[in-house]
Design an enzyme around this catalytic site. Structure first.
Site, PDB file in Angstrom:
ATOM      1  N   GLU A 254      33.045  38.529  43.129  1.00 28.29           N
ATOM      2  CA  GLU A 254      34.247  39.176  43.834  1.00 28.29           C
ATOM      3  C   GLU A 254      34.007  40.664  43.801  1.00 28.29           C
ATOM      4  O   GLU A 254      35.398  41.275  43.677  1.00 28.29           O
ATOM      5  CB  GLU A 254      35.417  38.411  43.560  1.00 28.29           C
ATOM      6  CG  GLU A 254      35.414  37.113  44.111  1.00 28.29           C
ATOM      7  CD  GLU A 254      37.067  36.583  44.031  1.00 28.29           C
ATOM      8  OE1 GLU A 254      37.684  37.009  43.352  1.00 28.29           O
ATOM      9  OE2 GLU A 254      37.351  35.493  45.080  1.00 28.29           O
TER      10      GLU A 254
ATOM     11  N   GLU B 124      33.816  29.184  46.761  1.00 32.61           N
ATOM     12  CA  GLU B 124      34.992  28.745  46.137  1.00 32.61           C
ATOM     13  C   GLU B 124      36.118  28.637  47.311  1.00 32.61           C
ATOM     14  O   GLU B 124      36.112  29.200  48.383  1.00 32.61           O
ATOM     15  CB  GLU B 124      35.727  30.177  45.286  1.00 32.61           C
ATOM     16  CG  GLU B 124      35.209  30.124  43.962  1.00 32.61           C
ATOM     17  CD  GLU B 124      35.753  31.382  42.997  1.00 32.61           C
ATOM     18  OE1 GLU B 124      36.953  31.485  43.101  1.00 32.61           O
ATOM     19  OE2 GLU B 124      35.038  31.972  42.394  1.00 32.61           O
TER      20      GLU B 124
HETATM   21  C1  GAL Z   1      38.859  33.636  42.610  1.00 33.94           C
HETATM   22  C2  GAL Z   1      38.002  33.917  41.446  1.00 33.94           C
HETATM   23  C3  GAL Z   1      37.977  32.777  40.532  1.00 33.94           C
HETATM   24  C4  GAL Z   1      39.363  32.491  40.108  1.00 33.94           C
HETATM   25  C5  GAL Z   1      40.008  31.719  41.470  1.00 33.94           C
HETATM   26  C6  GAL Z   1      41.410  31.122  41.459  1.00 33.94           C
HETATM   27  O1  GAL Z   1      39.201  34.692  43.238  1.00 33.94           O
HETATM   28  O2  GAL Z   1      36.599  33.970  41.903  1.00 33.94           O
HETATM   29  O3  GAL Z   1      37.474  33.228  39.111  1.00 33.94           O
HETATM   30  O4  GAL Z   1      40.167  33.456  39.771  1.00 33.94           O
HETATM   31  O5  GAL Z   1      40.076  32.781  42.398  1.00 33.94           O
HETATM   32  O6  GAL Z   1      41.628  30.503  42.554  1.00 33.94           O
END
Ligand code: GAL
Length: 795
Positions: free
Chosen positions: A386, A458
């Protein structure tokens, strides 16, 4: 030959110069590796507690007989900067805590004598290396938390081997070649006439050995042999081989390396991921490598357990090792059990200065050189998770990755749309779904290049933190969000699959989480107990029957005192629901609103069955109406009825002259059951006409403690072994009693030690503990003694 040196270390939380010598230090603690610099509570602690410059010391005695050999000292991971000393002399250093490093100590070690091996371990987050520099949503812990060992080799040895088997398909014919790139310790050796490389392939399942052939090392560093008939590797059939490579000098074998390998073809194309020529839907979760109390410091058994949980309990076919390379034990288990892996360099959102970036490039190099033999790895993540675009930096990381591994594609996780795509696959964190918005975005709206592969890295996570002890409707919504995203992804063109955030809850920094240093983003709790969302995943597999119901069926749990929405999680062909022995309805997979999922959650919509019709009180048409009204009332309550249900009630009043009290009577008679006979719901999962699982939901009458160890035969291999014991409060029907949050005292007998507190509590009816061996193998028995005591007996 490998000698592990994980025992007999001394540790001091504050590095002391005395540790560079053999001088006795009375307050140094005897420890074993894997080790965490501090024992931590479950939650509510500050990240500063593991940040320190600590010291490790061990007496190292290398037998005289190894004089003249090469002695390589390897640390699989030290968090997060290590300075290594031998007899007080600085012999090496390593930055970042997620990859291994080796030091050749052949010229430094005094053979046959006591040497003092010292490690100064810096776990401060002020280090100018990834992932540090800004905020991080996970704790980074500290210590020598993976194995330490010596490799004793001849002067001429195989310094590196990259095995990348080739598979070609000619119609139904599979041609396979074992191809390896080999680097010898001394390039001059390769020029000798009398040096030969011999390879043998062993089928791990049958044990059959096949000598592939010999080739002069002069032929170059790439060796290729026809592998003959082979079985392909896939998550369904993870067929593993071992390739033995021998270095033969003047007829004598002077080095042997065994590399686990597999034959498979994989590629992200613009329309999806292809495995062995067939399109394959990637369904995975992200994983952090941490555990309660000890952070990263867990031995092999716990790494393997996580793979078992992901693969067999959650039925996944993939995992992303967010946000750093994981233990080789984890990766070996992924190879062996068939779990595809997306692994990536350490980092979280922040990009540092030139020195920092240089280290990140080194991390790419180390990750690929150390992990590229794992057949389960499908993609390298070469961006800082990110982070913003940085073309110069990411051109370098991509170049290094492609040079060291031309056979695998790269990805780089971002939340940015249409960002600069230097990688082969656009890997995107899609947090679009907020309960009402679509489950995911269309590929075309996100990637700048439709010709390249696309993967969701994710979703979920912070969009809906969920504790095991949140109310039922919250836990259900968490599960449904996971189902909605999976369903949406499956219905999209060109998305290779997705990884959900995240496997298990994890300790985190002050800027994140619920104020107690935990991110409750897991589909499992920290001990790997399932929340409801876990059943959305486990229902996707076919091996083990799944039958769970989202509700405890207690109306008092819902505002207004009705049943609320209820879902069935199952992988069965159908589920029969009974009330007090009477069939209400048989639900099939087609009843699920998640049409793209083979076994999506199924909404329960009938609490009445034929009872109204059979009562003889109403005409058929009136009974239809009454049944409909009662079911609607049961879900929404009188005050929140949807329009359609309100109209039904109006119709009942106008056409059938039913008063409010008539309806209330009907509710009491057919649904309510207050004060009457206790209602018992039974669910039966049916497969091939047979009941494969039964679930009974009734009034909780008694509670007992369930304790299950992941394995009971604990073996001291090259270090201690750990067993995870998952604790749950169950009612008389083995349903988790979600609001049982009582203490459990853990008592041990025999050669075993508790990791963490001796009194733990159940949270949301679930909890756990860990026990470790104390120098010898043992068998454990876990015996709940009443509700508040667990005896762990080791023999
Ligand atoms: C994303 C990040 C993860 C975690 C997640 C929580 O932005 O890559 O490490 O923090 O959010 O939803």
């Amino acid at each position: 030959m490998r000698q592990y040196i994980c025992d007999n270390w001394q540790f001091m939380p504050e590095f002391d110069e005395k540790m560079l010598t053999a001088e006795k230090i009375s307050d140094a603690k005897e420890v074993k590796i894997p080790h965490s610099v501090v024992d931590m509570p479950y939650n509510c602690f500050d990240e500063s507690i593991y940040q320190m410059v600590s010291g490790y010391r061990r007496i190292l005695n290398v037998d005289e007989k190894y004089k003249g050999k090469v002695i390589l000292l390897t640390f699989d991971a030290v968090a997060h900067h290590a300075d290594v000393y031998l007899n007080g002399e600085h012999i090496g250093a390593h930055n970042t805590g997620y990859t291994a490093f080796s030091i050749d100590i052949s010229d430094k070690v005094r053979f046959g004598e006591d040497n003092v091996l010292t490690v100064k371990a810096d776990s401060r987050e002020s280090l100018n290396t990834p992932p540090f520099g800004f905020v991080i949503d996970y704790m980074t812990y500290g210590g020598i938390y993976r194995d330490v060992y010596l490799d004793i080799r001849q002067k001429e040895y195989i310094a590196d081997i990259y095995v990348h088997p080739e598979v070609t398909f000619d119609g139904s014919l599979i041609k396979a070649a074992a191809v390896s790139d080999i680097t010898l310790s001394d390039p001059a050796v390769a020029r000798r006439d009398d040096i030969v490389i011999r390879q043998t392939l062993t089928d791990r399942k049958t044990g059959e050995n096949r000598v592939l052939g010999e080739v002069s090392a002069k032929a170059g560093n790439s060796v290729s042999f026809d592998a003959g008939d082979i079985e392909l590797w896939s998550p369904d059939e993870p067929y593993m081989y071992d390739l033995k490579t021998e270095l033969v000098l003047s007829g004598e074998v002077c080095d042997t390396v065994i590399t686990g390998t597999a034959f498979r073809r994989m590629r992200f194309n613009k329309d999806g991921f292809y495995l062995n020529g067939k399109k394959f839907w990637i369904r995975g979760l992200d994983r952090h490598q941490c555990y309660p109390y000890v952070g990263y410091a867990m031995p092999k058994s716990m790494q393997v357990m996580d793979v078992k949980v992901l693969k067999y309990e959650l039925g996944l076919n993939a995992v992303r090792t967010s946000h750093y390379p994981n233990s080789h034990y984890f990766l070996d288990a992924c190879d062996e059990m068939g779990l595809l892996v997306f692994t990536e360099i350490p980092g979280w959102q922040h990009i540092g200065n030139d020195e920092w970036k240089e280290q990140a490039v080194t991390n790419v190099r180390e990750m690929i050189l150390q992990y590229r033999n794992h057949p389960s790895i499908i993609l390298w993540g070469v961006r800082i998770n990110e982070s913003q675009d940085d073309d110069e930096f990411y051109t370098r990381t991509n170049t290094v990755a492609h040079e060291l591994d031309p056979y695998r594609q790269t990805g780089g996780v971002r939340y940015l749309k249409k960002s600069s795509l230097l990688e082969d696959v656009y890997t995107f964190n899609d947090f679009t779904h907020d309960g009402t918005a679509p489950g995911c975005q269309h590929k075309k709206d996100v990637t700048p290049d439709m010709e390249k592969g696309y993967l969701i890295s994710e979703y979920g996570g912070h969009m809906y933190p969920t504790k095991a002890y949140d109310d039922e409707e919250h836990r259900l919504e968490h599960a449904l969000r996971h189902a909605r995203v999976l369903n949406a992804v499956a219905g999209e063109e060109g998305i290779a699959g997705s990884f959900g955030w995240v496997m298990a809850d994890y300790n985190t920094h002050r800027d994140f989480g619920s104020g107690d240093r935990i991110c409750y983003h897991g589909v499992l709790d920290m001990y790997r107990n399932p929340k409801q969302a876990a059943f959305v995943y486990s229902s996707c597999q076919d091996e083990t029957p799944v039958l769970e119901v989202s509700s405890s069926m207690d109306i008092g749990e819902h505002p207004g005192g009705n049943n609320g929405k209820i879902y069935i999680y199952t992988n069965a062909e159908s589920v029969r629901m009974y009330k007090n022995g009477k069939l209400l309805k048989e639900y099939t997979r087609n009843d699920s609103e998640f049409k793209n999922l083979k076994s999506g959650p199924i909404r329960v919509d009938d609490f009445v069955g034929n009872a109204v019709h059979e009562s003889g009180l109403y005409s058929d048409k009136q009974a239809d109406l009454v049944k409909y009204g009662l079911n609607a009332n049961n879900v929404y309550g009188m005050n929140n009825l949807p329009l359609k249900a309100k109209l039904a009630f109006l119709k009942a009043t106008v056409m059938y002259h039913m008063s409010f009290s008539d309806m209330a009577d009907a509710y009491g008679k057919f649904i309510g059951d207050w004060g009457g006979e206790a209602t018992v719901y039974k669910f039966e999962a049916i497969k091939n006409g047979k009941v494969v699982k039964t679930l009974i939901k009734g009034i909780m009458e008694s509670v007992h403690l369930s304790a299950v160890a992941d394995h009971t035969l604990l073996k001291e291999d090259h270090t201690y072994d750990v067993a995870a014991i998952r604790l749950q409060a169950h009612d008389q029907n083995e349903n988790i009693v979600s609001y049982f949050q009582e203490p459990v005292e853990i008592v041990t007998e025999g050669p075993i030690e508790i990791i963490g507190p001796e009194i733990t509590v159940l949270r949301g009816g679930m909890g756990g503990t860990y026990v470790r061996t104390t120098g010898k193998d043992c068998e454990i028995e876990v015996v709940p003694e009443g509700l508040n005591k667990l005896l762990i007996r080791a023999k």
